[in-house]
Design a protein around this motif. Structure first.
Motif, PDB file in Angstrom:
ATOM      1  N   ASP A   1     -13.322  -2.299  -3.752  1.00  0.00           N
ATOM      2  CA  ASP A   1     -12.874  -1.277  -2.811  1.00  0.00           C
ATOM      3  C   ASP A   1     -13.607   0.005  -3.176  1.00  0.00           C
ATOM      4  OD1 ASP A   1     -10.775   1.180  -2.459  1.00  0.00           O
ATOM      5  OD2 ASP A   1     -10.576  -0.284  -0.819  1.00  0.00           O
ATOM      6  N   PRO A   2     -14.278   0.642  -2.220  1.00  0.00           N
ATOM      7  CA  PRO A   2     -15.087   1.829  -2.544  1.00  0.00           C
ATOM      8  C   PRO A   2     -14.308   2.906  -3.297  1.00  0.00           C
ATOM      9  CG  PRO A   2     -15.553   1.099  -0.313  1.00  0.00           C
ATOM     10  CD  PRO A   2     -14.411   0.263  -0.801  1.00  0.00           C
ATOM     11  N   GLU A   3     -13.082   3.180  -2.868  1.00  0.00           N
ATOM     12  CA  GLU A   3     -12.281   4.198  -3.538  1.00  0.00           C
ATOM     13  C   GLU A   3     -11.917   3.765  -4.951  1.00  0.00           C
ATOM     14  OE1 GLU A   3     -11.340   7.384  -2.590  1.00  0.00           O
ATOM     15  OE2 GLU A   3     -12.956   6.923  -1.184  1.00  0.00           O
ATOM     16  N   ARG A   4     -11.635   2.468  -5.108  1.00  0.00           N
ATOM     17  CA  ARG A   4     -11.297   1.938  -6.440  1.00  0.00           C
ATOM     18  C   ARG A   4     -12.506   2.018  -7.369  1.00  0.00           C
ATOM     19  NH1 ARG A   4      -9.924   1.581 -10.719  1.00  0.00           N
ATOM     20  NH2 ARG A   4      -9.259  -0.219 -11.930  1.00  0.00           N
TER      21      ARG A   4
ATOM     22  N   ARG B   1       0.833  -1.201   0.000  1.00  0.00           N
ATOM     23  CA  ARG B   1       0.000   0.000   0.000  1.00  0.00           C
ATOM     24  C   ARG B   1       0.872   1.257   0.000  1.00  0.00           C
ATOM     25  NH1 ARG B   1      -5.520  -0.147  -1.017  1.00  0.00           N
ATOM     26  NH2 ARG B   1      -6.410  -2.078  -0.225  1.00  0.00           N
TER      27      ARG B   1
ATOM     28  N   ARG C   1     -14.980   3.935  -7.238  1.00  0.00           N
ATOM     29  CA  ARG C   1     -15.410   5.307  -7.489  1.00  0.00           C
ATOM     30  C   ARG C   1     -14.872   5.828  -8.822  1.00  0.00           C
ATOM     31  NH1 ARG C   1     -13.270  10.159  -6.509  1.00  0.00           N
ATOM     32  NH2 ARG C   1     -11.463   9.238  -5.457  1.00  0.00           N
TER      33      ARG C   1
END
Length: 544
Positions: free
Chosen positions: A451-454, A36, A456
């Motif tokens: 993944d929510p950020e991904r 990460r 998005r």
């Protein structure tokens, strides 16, 4: 291989690497998770999966490091830019690419055009003709042949023909410009010796040679293989060392290059003698691999591979201090490999140049994260998967490809050629939109990552309609799903079917006819009871 505890490139002891060190510049580990932690230079997440993916560190530097340790490190490419002014796998925009290569049109040279056989036409740069002189010869290389499973006895001839026809269609170059077609694997060495033979006999020493190819076609791997072969002038091999870290002065494009060996009669005679002496070994190795595949069914024995040797050697002392992976090199950071072009043996040389890789608009590689790339790009020989699809049904390939069967009288068989890491999901077409949105928020699709950020920033799927007509005892055509792979469509003979095909932003959707591996559908086994899936069957058509 023993693990070396190191904290930076300059402390990495490269004597621990096996004899294929030059292929990877350190050892990748495809099964290791990406970190990460972003690279302090370019911002890509650090990993050790694949040198072709941004953020790469050799596993010798990456594994067993805490996030805190990684925060002080930069990726391989940024390291070489910082300390050696050398760019690794430089990518340029589609708009700038023709400008960078315009020098080719003004000089006498040859082109080695490299195409990824697991990703074409999406890996063919369409602007090739614009940077060529009308008489520039092209040595067309279909790379990654080791990833394709043989489906018929004339497999290689058919792949060559489909490749040539596709390149001519995409680039509009004349067939007469294509001097030679060679199928290779830069990683396993297959076909490289034959390519060198043709370069030395057809182009000889008439002018410079430029390697051209899109992102991820294996261009740098082929460049490395040529450096360590009879194509590189023997006096330069020790000075060149590794393509990935050797910066060359005097070029307007800051390109990597090496001097080409002048293939005189005596040198060609010595090379022919070596190859003749190795012929028996090659034949016996091929027989052994055929036997092992028939005995075990292990696809690794069906891969195309060969040895790339060197006929000519010189006595030279390796300058360890010029090696950025040497234990001693951190004490002499200002020294680096330099080849003095003014020396008599180099001043009249012809040169082989490695050019930047361009992202083709059809490719989806730039839309994927590091982990997603390692799952999407095949790492081993592709294992075909065949499914039965009825009218009004939909098949998803992970979350990056979708195939709707809109119109047709009978069921069709769909043979999937993708990484086996990409799962297949089937449903009724009327439910497909809802199923896609729902599964994106689970782990079912694998790619893209849940993944929510991904999600998005994940683009919507776009579509095109395609018609395929059935042919007796073979697949009618391939539906290409951008860089994710392709699906060979097999309707009933003469049946005309209508399909709607989806990829992110509708990138790289193509109908390839004839199908590249048109007989693979005949190699699958019987359909597994209660499922749309056919058993794998023999998968690969071996000789004999």
């Amino acid at each position: 291989m023993p693990y070396a505890r190191v904290d930076s490139y300059e402390e990495f002891d490269d004597t621990l690497i096996d004899f294929n060190w030059y292929k990877h510049y350190g050892t990748p580990e495809v099964n290791a998770d990406a970190s990460r932690v972003p690279c302090g230079g370019c911002g890509a997440l650090l990993h050790c999966k694949d040198p072709a993916i941004p953020g790469y560190l050799p596993s010798e530097l990456f594994l067993h490091k805490s996030d805190e340790n990684l925060k002080s490190m930069i990726c391989q490419r940024c390291h070489c830019l910082k300390f050696y002014n050398a760019a690794l796998k430089v990518k340029v925009s589609m708009e700038d690419y023709p400008k960078l290569l315009s020098v080719i049109k003004r000089k006498k040279c040859a082109i080695i055009l490299i195409v990824d056989l697991s990703d074409f036409p999406c890996s063919i740069w369409p602007g090739l003709k614009s940077i060529m002189h009308p008489f520039t010869p092209i040595f067309l290389v279909g790379n990654k042949i080791d990833l394709l499973p043989r489906d018929q006895t004339n497999f290689l001839d058919h792949v060559k023909q489909v490749l040539v026809d596709t390149v001519i269609d995409v680039t509009s170059v004349k067939k007469e410009n294509i001097t030679h077609v060679q199928l290779t694997s830069a990683i396993t060495g297959y076909g490289v010796e034959q390519l060198i033979n043709k370069l030395q006999s057809k182009w000889q020493h008439k002018g410079d040679v430029y390697l051209i190819g899109c992102t991820n076609v294996g261009k740098s791997s082929l460049f490395n293989a040529l450096i360590n072969s009879d194509y590189c002038k023997v006096q330069a091999i020790d000075l060149v060392q590794r393509a990935t870290v050797s910066a060359w002065p005097g070029t307007t494009l800051n390109l990597l290059k090496f001097p080409i060996l002048n293939p005189t009669g005596k040198k060609l005679s010595l090379r022919a003698e070596r190859l003749k002496g190795e012929r028996f070994y090659r034949m016996e190795l091929s027989k052994y691999r055929d036997y092992q595949f028939k005995r075990t069914g292990n696809l690794k024995f069906a891969m195309f591979e060969d040895h790339v040797g060197r006929t000519y050697t010189v006595n030279s002392v390796k300058n360890e201090e010029s090696d950025p992976f040497s234990e001693k090199s951190h004490t002499v950071m200002l020294k680096k490999p330099v080849l003095d072009e003014s020396r008599p043996e180099f001043e009249s040389s012809r040169w082989c140049y490695d050019t930047p890789g361009a992202m083709q608009a059809d490719q989806i590689l730039d839309l994927l994260t590091t982990d997603e790339l390692s799952l999407t790009l095949p790492q081993h020989i592709i294992s075909p998967r065949t499914f039965k699809l009825d009218p009004k049904q939909t098949m998803f390939v992970a979350g990056i490809g979708r195939l709707d069967y809109l119109e047709g009288e009978y069921f069709i068989r769909c043979t999937l050629f993708t990484s086996t890491e990409l799962p297949v999901t089937m449903c009724y077409t009327t439910d497909a939109d809802e199923v896609y949105e729902r599964l994106l928020e689970t782990e079912a699709f694998v790619v893209p990552k849940n993944d929510p950020e991904r999600l998005r920033v994940w683009p919507k799927l776009g579509s095109k309609e395609i018609r395929v007509t059935g042919i007796r005892r073979e697949s009618g055509a391939d539906v290409v799903l951008s860089s994710a792979g392709w699906v060979a469509i097999t309707p009933q003979a003469k049946d005309n079917v209508l399909l709607r095909v989806w990829t992110p932003q509708a990138r790289g959707i193509h109908l390839r006819c004839p199908a590249l591996l048109k007989k693979s559908v005949l190699l699958c086994g019987a359909r597994i009871r209660g499922t749309p899936l056919y058993s794998p069957g023999i998968q690969v058509k071996m000789s004999g």
